[in-house]
Scaffold this active site. Structure first.
Site, PDB file in Angstrom:
ATOM      1  CB  THR A 127      -0.884   0.020   1.257  1.00  0.00           C
ATOM      2  OG1 THR A 127      -1.568   1.272   1.361  1.00  0.00           O
ATOM      3  CG2 THR A 127      -0.071  -0.172   2.525  1.00  0.00           C
ATOM      4  CB  CYS A 177      -2.372   4.748  -5.880  1.00  0.00           C
ATOM      5  SG  CYS A 177      -3.728   3.685  -5.366  1.00  0.00           S
TER       6      CYS A 177
END
Length: 230
Positions: free
Chosen positions: A83, A196
């Site tokens: 992440t 991301c």
């Protein structure tokens, strides 16, 4: 081969890409039937996202730290958080475990430096772009970070949370993101960080002329280098 520890589920789509790329990478490097030795703990994305939105970071840190401790107990030699946004608590997770944590910002910064870039653009969630925890870590490597205009933040958030985390890859959204990347190039970025993990599902190097630095791909490559080091 060392065992790679993963804390994923943020989202599970990106975690699946991590797993696939790790095994493809091991097969490419070693051949035969070789696959990556790995341990994965997957958290509930809805739970940690709700805590993120409420700014309850101590609780987020404990959830990810407990997942990291579980991965360590299962035999992992080092840890990756799969992440970007939740690297906000990477320091707390790292302090809770006794194995190294491979910090994503360090990995992408080192890759940028290797490509002789001094200014990089960053696109990601509005949270990752509006806070400094990730950009400051990149900048600590001597790089300048350029962000999109704030009017693009909601567009990127919509594409990530409404489409990519659900596995939806939409051509119109790709065109929107490519336009944002091109604006960063015009603003002086020598390369763009896909900040991301899900963005690599949408944008590839063939879509743009500016060098693309994919967080997932680079994180995986760093993990393989560690896992296969003598």
């Amino acid at each position: 081969m060392k065992t790679i520890g993963l804390v994923g589920g943020m989202s599970w789509e990106s975690s699946a890409v991590y797993y696939r790329l790790l095994n493809e990478g091991v097969e490419e490097r070693l051949g035969g039937l070789t696959s990556a030795k790995s341990v994965l703990a997957s958290v509930d994305f809805a739970e940690v996202t709700a805590l993120q939105q409420a700014e309850r970071w101590d609780e987020v840190a404990e959830i990810l730290a407990e997942a990291g401790r579980g991965v360590e107990r299962a035999g992992a030699d080092f840890l990756l958080l799969c992440t970007t946004a939740f690297h906000r608590v990477a320091d707390q997770v790292e302090a809770a475990i006794d194995i190294p944590l491979v910090h994503l910002a360090d990995v992408v910064a080192e890759a940028s430096t290797e490509q002789r870039l001094d200014t990089v653009g960053l696109i990601g969630t509005s949270f990752a772009m509006s806070r400094t925890f990730f950009t400051d870590r990149i900048a600590s490597h001597g790089l300048k970070v350029v962000l999109p205009e704030e009017r693009h933040f909601e567009t990127l958030n919509r594409i990530i949370y409404s489409e990519l985390v659900h596995g939806k890859v939409v051509d119109d959204s790709r065109r929107e993101v490519v336009q944002i990347v091109e604006e960063l190039w015009d603003a002086g970025a020598g390369g763009v960080i896909l900040g991301c993990t899900e963005l690599e599902l949408l944008v590839r190097q063939a879509d743009v002329e500016i060098p693309v630095l994919g967080c997932t791909t680079l994180h995986v490559q760093a993990a393989l280098d560690l896992a296969l080091a003598d």
